[in-house]
Write a protein that holds these residues in place. Structure first.
Motif, PDB file in Angstrom:
ATOM      1  N   MET A   2       0.839  -1.182   0.000  1.00 27.96           N
ATOM      2  CA  MET A   2       0.000   0.000   0.000  1.00 27.96           C
ATOM      3  C   MET A   2       0.886   1.248   0.000  1.00 27.96           C
ATOM      4  SD  MET A   2      -3.018   0.868   2.664  1.00 27.96           S
ATOM      5  CE  MET A   2      -4.034   2.259   2.402  1.00 27.96           C
ATOM      6  N   GLU A   3       0.540   2.208  -0.827  1.00 28.70           N
ATOM      7  CA  GLU A   3       1.320   3.437  -0.955  1.00 28.70           C
ATOM      8  C   GLU A   3       1.112   4.337   0.264  1.00 28.70           C
ATOM      9  OE1 GLU A   3       1.590   7.108  -4.077  1.00 28.70           O
ATOM     10  OE2 GLU A   3       0.942   5.154  -4.796  1.00 28.70           O
ATOM     11  N   GLU A   4       2.212   4.902   0.762  1.00 27.13           N
ATOM     12  CA  GLU A   4       2.133   5.778   1.928  1.00 27.13           C
ATOM     13  C   GLU A   4       1.587   7.150   1.540  1.00 27.13           C
ATOM     14  OE1 GLU A   4       5.155   7.813   5.094  1.00 27.13           O
ATOM     15  OE2 GLU A   4       5.630   5.825   4.336  1.00 27.13           O
ATOM     16  N   ILE A   5       0.664   7.665   2.325  1.00 29.50           N
ATOM     17  CA  ILE A   5       0.065   8.969   2.077  1.00 29.50           C
ATOM     18  C   ILE A   5       0.953  10.039   2.716  1.00 29.50           C
ATOM     19  CG2 ILE A   5      -1.935  10.436   2.530  1.00 29.50           C
ATOM     20  CD1 ILE A   5      -3.620   7.886   2.588  1.00 29.50           C
ATOM     21  N   PRO A   6       1.312  11.096   1.974  1.00 32.55           N
ATOM     22  CA  PRO A   6       2.158  12.139   2.558  1.00 32.55           C
ATOM     23  C   PRO A   6       1.408  12.937   3.625  1.00 32.55           C
ATOM     24  CG  PRO A   6       1.544  12.707   0.305  1.00 32.55           C
ATOM     25  CD  PRO A   6       1.003  11.351   0.582  1.00 32.55           C
ATOM     26  N   ASN A   7       2.169  13.451   4.580  1.00 35.70           N
ATOM     27  CA  ASN A   7       1.605  14.308   5.616  1.00 35.70           C
ATOM     28  C   ASN A   7       1.382  15.688   4.996  1.00 35.70           C
ATOM     29  OD1 ASN A   7       0.999  15.918   7.774  1.00 35.70           O
ATOM     30  ND2 ASN A   7       2.697  15.242   9.051  1.00 35.70           N
ATOM     31  N   ILE A   8       0.137  16.058   4.772  1.00 38.26           N
ATOM     32  CA  ILE A   8      -0.161  17.324   4.099  1.00 38.26           C
ATOM     33  C   ILE A   8       0.100  18.542   4.974  1.00 38.26           C
ATOM     34  CG2 ILE A   8      -1.782  16.287   2.487  1.00 38.26           C
ATOM     35  CD1 ILE A   8      -4.049  17.423   4.235  1.00 38.26           C
ATOM     36  N   TYR A   9       0.338  18.325   6.257  1.00 39.05           N
ATOM     37  CA  TYR A   9       0.639  19.443   7.153  1.00 39.05           C
ATOM     38  C   TYR A   9       2.122  19.801   7.151  1.00 39.05           C
ATOM     39  CZ  TYR A   9      -4.084  18.711   8.776  1.00 39.05           C
ATOM     40  OH  TYR A   9      -5.445  18.593   8.819  1.00 39.05           O
ATOM     41  N   GLU A  10       2.911  19.040   6.410  1.00 39.41           N
ATOM     42  CA  GLU A  10       4.340  19.303   6.238  1.00 39.41           C
ATOM     43  C   GLU A  10       4.570  19.811   4.820  1.00 39.41           C
ATOM     44  OE1 GLU A  10       6.661  18.957   8.611  1.00 39.41           O
ATOM     45  OE2 GLU A  10       5.204  18.225  10.065  1.00 39.41           O
ATOM     46  N   TRP A  11       5.784  20.326   4.555  1.00 40.19           N
ATOM     47  CA  TRP A  11       6.132  20.760   3.204  1.00 40.19           C
ATOM     48  C   TRP A  11       6.260  19.543   2.312  1.00 40.19           C
ATOM     49  CZ3 TRP A  11       5.647  25.602   1.814  1.00 40.19           C
ATOM     50  CH2 TRP A  11       5.727  26.606   2.787  1.00 40.19           C
ATOM     51  N   ASN A  12       5.650  19.599   1.143  1.00 36.40           N
ATOM     52  CA  ASN A  12       5.661  18.490   0.201  1.00 36.40           C
ATOM     53  C   ASN A  12       5.922  19.000  -1.205  1.00 36.40           C
ATOM     54  OD1 ASN A  12       4.508  15.934   1.620  1.00 36.40           O
ATOM     55  ND2 ASN A  12       3.221  17.608   2.323  1.00 36.40           N
ATOM     56  N   GLU A  13       6.406  18.121  -2.038  1.00 36.76           N
ATOM     57  CA  GLU A  13       6.494  18.408  -3.462  1.00 36.76           C
ATOM     58  C   GLU A  13       5.072  18.372  -4.020  1.00 36.76           C
ATOM     59  OE1 GLU A  13       9.166  19.087  -5.410  1.00 36.76           O
ATOM     60  OE2 GLU A  13      10.431  19.085  -3.625  1.00 36.76           O
ATOM     61  N   PRO A  14       4.682  19.349  -4.846  1.00 39.65           N
ATOM     62  CA  PRO A  14       3.314  19.363  -5.370  1.00 39.65           C
ATOM     63  C   PRO A  14       2.909  18.071  -6.076  1.00 39.65           C
ATOM     64  CG  PRO A  14       4.394  21.434  -5.854  1.00 39.65           C
ATOM     65  CD  PRO A  14       5.434  20.522  -5.277  1.00 39.65           C
ATOM     66  N   TYR A  15       3.826  17.476  -6.826  1.00 37.27           N
ATOM     67  CA  TYR A  15       3.475  16.259  -7.551  1.00 37.27           C
ATOM     68  C   TYR A  15       3.265  15.074  -6.612  1.00 37.27           C
ATOM     69  CZ  TYR A  15       4.107  18.678 -11.902  1.00 37.27           C
ATOM     70  OH  TYR A  15       3.960  19.560 -12.943  1.00 37.27           O
ATOM     71  N   ASP A  16       3.857  15.091  -5.418  1.00 35.72           N
ATOM     72  CA  ASP A  16       3.582  14.047  -4.434  1.00 35.72           C
ATOM     73  C   ASP A  16       2.129  14.119  -3.982  1.00 35.72           C
ATOM     74  OD1 ASP A  16       6.188  13.205  -4.622  1.00 35.72           O
ATOM     75  OD2 ASP A  16       6.840  14.205  -2.781  1.00 35.72           O
ATOM     76  N   LEU A  17       1.622  15.340  -3.812  1.00 33.31           N
ATOM     77  CA  LEU A  17       0.224  15.511  -3.418  1.00 33.31           C
ATOM     78  C   LEU A  17      -0.722  15.185  -4.564  1.00 33.31           C
ATOM     79  CD1 LEU A  17       0.514  18.797  -1.352  1.00 33.31           C
ATOM     80  CD2 LEU A  17       0.438  16.460  -0.514  1.00 33.31           C
ATOM     81  N   LEU A  18      -0.294  15.472  -5.765  1.00 35.13           N
ATOM     82  CA  LEU A  18      -1.124  15.191  -6.928  1.00 35.13           C
ATOM     83  C   LEU A  18      -1.414  13.700  -7.042  1.00 35.13           C
ATOM     84  CD1 LEU A  18      -2.431  16.600  -9.351  1.00 35.13           C
ATOM     85  CD2 LEU A  18      -0.361  16.100 -10.628  1.00 35.13           C
ATOM     86  N   ASN A  19      -0.497  12.879  -6.581  1.00 37.56           N
ATOM     87  CA  ASN A  19      -0.681  11.433  -6.647  1.00 37.56           C
ATOM     88  C   ASN A  19      -1.795  10.944  -5.731  1.00 37.56           C
ATOM     89  OD1 ASN A  19       1.345  11.144  -8.543  1.00 37.56           O
ATOM     90  ND2 ASN A  19       2.925  10.886  -7.003  1.00 37.56           N
ATOM     91  N   LEU A  20      -2.271  11.784  -4.813  1.00 37.08           N
ATOM     92  CA  LEU A  20      -3.384  11.410  -3.945  1.00 37.08           C
ATOM     93  C   LEU A  20      -4.693  11.330  -4.728  1.00 37.08           C
ATOM     94  CD1 LEU A  20      -2.736  13.699  -0.841  1.00 37.08           C
ATOM     95  CD2 LEU A  20      -2.361  11.237  -0.997  1.00 37.08           C
ATOM     96  N   PHE A  21      -4.743  12.005  -5.842  1.00 36.49           N
ATOM     97  CA  PHE A  21      -5.956  12.086  -6.637  1.00 36.49           C
ATOM     98  C   PHE A  21      -5.845  11.188  -7.862  1.00 36.49           C
ATOM     99  CE2 PHE A  21      -5.066  16.154  -4.605  1.00 36.49           C
ATOM    100  CZ  PHE A  21      -6.187  16.268  -3.803  1.00 36.49           C
ATOM    101  N   ASP A  22      -6.978  10.863  -8.438  1.00 39.89           N
ATOM    102  CA  ASP A  22      -7.005  10.077  -9.666  1.00 39.89           C
ATOM    103  C   ASP A  22      -6.722  11.037 -10.819  1.00 39.89           C
ATOM    104  OD1 ASP A  22      -7.363   8.146 -11.566  1.00 39.89           O
ATOM    105  OD2 ASP A  22      -9.545   8.279 -11.522  1.00 39.89           O
ATOM    106  N   THR A  23      -5.439  11.376 -11.000  1.00 40.07           N
ATOM    107  CA  THR A  23      -5.054  12.425 -11.929  1.00 40.07           C
ATOM    108  C   THR A  23      -3.971  11.927 -12.876  1.00 40.07           C
ATOM    109  OG1 THR A  23      -5.503  14.038 -10.206  1.00 40.07           O
ATOM    110  CG2 THR A  23      -4.179  14.777 -12.037  1.00 40.07           C
ATOM    111  N   LYS A  24      -4.036  12.404 -14.116  1.00 40.36           N
ATOM    112  CA  LYS A  24      -2.999  12.110 -15.099  1.00 40.36           C
ATOM    113  C   LYS A  24      -2.507  13.424 -15.684  1.00 40.36           C
ATOM    114  CE  LYS A  24      -4.359   7.569 -16.465  1.00 40.36           C
ATOM    115  NZ  LYS A  24      -5.582   6.942 -16.358  1.00 40.36           N
ATOM    116  N   ILE A  25      -1.200  13.526 -15.858  1.00 39.93           N
ATOM    117  CA  ILE A  25      -0.591  14.716 -16.452  1.00 39.93           C
ATOM    118  C   ILE A  25       0.047  14.295 -17.761  1.00 39.93           C
ATOM    119  CG2 ILE A  25       1.170  16.493 -16.209  1.00 39.93           C
ATOM    120  CD1 ILE A  25       0.865  16.264 -13.221  1.00 39.93           C
TER     121      ILE A  25
END
Length: 78
Positions: A1-24
């Protein structure tokens, strides 16, 4: 299972984008096409960064993959 980043910390934007069903899709002439389950978006390269224009913005190609974005004049809205 993929680890979810802590959104209350500084993150790379693309790491957060992976939380959604998104394609670039790759850059073409300074435009990136992004899709998710419910939306489609165009990101334009402005001053070296990709920007999502608002619905009131207009865009202009400056050449060499660069774009300018400004708010649409009120006389054009309607």
């Amino acid at each position: 299972m993929e680890e979810i980043p802590n959104i209350y910390e500084w993150n790379e934007p693309y790491d957060l984008l992976n939380l959604f069903d998104t394609k670039i899709y790759g850059d073409r002439d300074g435009i990136m096409y992004v899709t998710s389950a419910s939306e489609q978006m165009l990101l334009f390269k402005v001053s070296g960064r990709y920007v999502l224009p608002s619905k009131k913005d207009i865009v202009k190609y400056l050449g060499d993959g660069a774009w300018a974005i400004k708010e649409e004049p009120s006389w054009m809205i309607g």
